[in-house]
Design a protein around this motif. Structure first.
Motif, PDB file in Angstrom:
ATOM      1  N   UNK A  83       0.834  -1.199   0.000  1.00  0.00           N
ATOM      2  CA  UNK A  83       0.000   0.000   0.000  1.00  0.00           C
ATOM      3  C   UNK A  83       0.868   1.247   0.000  1.00  0.00           C
ATOM      4  N   UNK A  84       0.298   2.338  -0.489  1.00  0.00           N
ATOM      5  CA  UNK A  84       1.011   3.611  -0.480  1.00  0.00           C
ATOM      6  C   UNK A  84       0.381   4.592   0.495  1.00  0.00           C
ATOM      7  N   UNK A  85      -0.682   4.179   1.179  1.00  0.00           N
ATOM      8  CA  UNK A  85      -1.354   5.051   2.134  1.00  0.00           C
ATOM      9  C   UNK A  85      -1.684   4.296   3.411  1.00  0.00           C
ATOM     10  N   UNK A  86      -1.453   4.964   4.549  1.00  0.00           N
ATOM     11  CA  UNK A  86      -1.790   4.412   5.861  1.00  0.00           C
ATOM     12  C   UNK A  86      -2.604   5.440   6.630  1.00  0.00           C
ATOM     13  N   UNK A  87      -3.465   4.960   7.522  1.00  0.00           N
ATOM     14  CA  UNK A  87      -4.195   5.819   8.447  1.00  0.00           C
ATOM     15  C   UNK A  87      -3.914   5.349   9.863  1.00  0.00           C
ATOM     16  N   UNK A  88      -3.583   6.286  10.745  1.00  0.00           N
ATOM     17  CA  UNK A  88      -3.285   5.957  12.134  1.00  0.00           C
ATOM     18  C   UNK A  88      -4.066   6.918  13.029  1.00  0.00           C
ATOM     19  N   UNK A  89      -4.871   6.397  13.954  1.00  0.00           N
ATOM     20  CA  UNK A  89      -5.569   7.287  14.881  1.00  0.00           C
ATOM     21  C   UNK A  89      -4.582   8.013  15.797  1.00  0.00           C
ATOM     22  N   UNK A  90      -4.979   9.197  16.234  1.00  0.00           N
ATOM     23  CA  UNK A  90      -4.203   9.973  17.199  1.00  0.00           C
ATOM     24  C   UNK A  90      -5.087  10.186  18.422  1.00  0.00           C
ATOM     25  N   UNK A  91      -4.545   9.832  19.579  1.00  0.00           N
ATOM     26  CA  UNK A  91      -5.266   9.968  20.842  1.00  0.00           C
ATOM     27  C   UNK A  91      -4.296  10.536  21.877  1.00  0.00           C
ATOM     28  N   UNK A  92      -4.758  11.503  22.649  1.00  0.00           N
ATOM     29  CA  UNK A  92      -3.908  12.157  23.648  1.00  0.00           C
ATOM     30  C   UNK A  92      -2.610  12.694  23.036  1.00  0.00           C
ATOM     31  N   UNK A  93      -2.694  13.158  21.780  1.00  0.00           N
ATOM     32  CA  UNK A  93      -1.541  13.761  21.114  1.00  0.00           C
ATOM     33  C   UNK A  93      -0.505  12.779  20.604  1.00  0.00           C
ATOM     34  N   UNK A  94      -0.844  11.472  20.614  1.00  0.00           N
ATOM     35  CA  UNK A  94       0.119  10.448  20.158  1.00  0.00           C
ATOM     36  C   UNK A  94      -0.550   9.475  19.200  1.00  0.00           C
ATOM     37  N   UNK A  95       0.253   8.925  18.291  1.00  0.00           N
ATOM     38  CA  UNK A  95      -0.257   7.882  17.409  1.00  0.00           C
ATOM     39  C   UNK A  95      -0.661   6.668  18.241  1.00  0.00           C
ATOM     40  N   UNK A  96      -1.757   6.049  17.862  1.00  0.00           N
ATOM     41  CA  UNK A  96      -2.230   4.854  18.561  1.00  0.00           C
ATOM     42  C   UNK A  96      -1.687   3.637  17.812  1.00  0.00           C
ATOM     43  N   UNK A  97      -0.418   3.336  18.079  1.00  0.00           N
ATOM     44  CA  UNK A  97       0.227   2.149  17.502  1.00  0.00           C
ATOM     45  C   UNK A  97       0.341   1.098  18.594  1.00  0.00           C
ATOM     46  N   UNK A  98       0.350  -0.164  18.189  1.00  0.00           N
ATOM     47  CA  UNK A  98       0.541  -1.246  19.138  1.00  0.00           C
ATOM     48  C   UNK A  98       1.968  -1.268  19.666  1.00  0.00           C
ATOM     49  N   UNK A  99       2.172  -2.035  20.714  1.00  0.00           N
ATOM     50  CA  UNK A  99       3.468  -2.100  21.396  1.00  0.00           C
ATOM     51  C   UNK A  99       4.619  -2.382  20.447  1.00  0.00           C
TER      52      UNK A  99
END
Length: 139
Positions: A98-114
């Motif tokens: 893919x050439x596009x990703x979407x990542x939620x932002x919560x509390x001013x930070x990306x919501x990525x897994x550990x």
């Protein structure tokens, strides 16, 4: 609702996965947007974007080997070779990722897994700087 946009240049030394998570974290933190959605877009047809494991480097090696096996460099296999033997396999690898990703932002930070990181997946042997557009929308 606020938005911010930034062009991030990512350079790979060779074909493979290059993590750029920290660069994106700094961009998100600097915007002051607490809740929103970050979109990343790679402006190229021979490189792609992945969210992938960032703890064990063998994952990246296995991914690179897998893609080399399903889209190998083979002069007899492809018509398109304008920029060399790795040209068409690079396009195939991009089409499969893919050439596009979407990542939620919560509390001013990306919501990525550990164990998740953001990667440029460079598919060419002769690399060039890659332009990744970051667009953050939120409040």
């Amino acid at each position: 609702m606020r938005q911010a946009i930034h062009h991030l240049i990512v350079r790979a030394r060779n074909r493979g996965l290059v993590e750029f998570t920290d660069d994106v974290r700094r961009f998100v933190a600097a915007q002051g947007i607490r809740t929103g959605l970050l979109t990343l877009f790679c402006r190229h047809t021979s490189a792609s974007l992945l969210i992938q494991e960032n703890a064990d480097p063998s994952v990246r090696r296995d991914l690179e080997h897998y893609f080399a096996s399903i889209a190998p460099e083979d002069a007899e296999r492809y018509e398109h070779d304008t920029e060399g033997l790795d040209d068409m396999p690079a396009h195939l690898r991009t089409a499969l990722t893919q050439v596009q990703l979407s990542v939620p932002v919560e509390d001013g930070r990306m919501v990525l897994g550990t164990w998740q990181g953001l990667y440029l997946f460079e598919h060419r042997r002769h690399t060039q700087p890659r332009d990744i557009v970051l667009h953050l929308l939120g409040e």
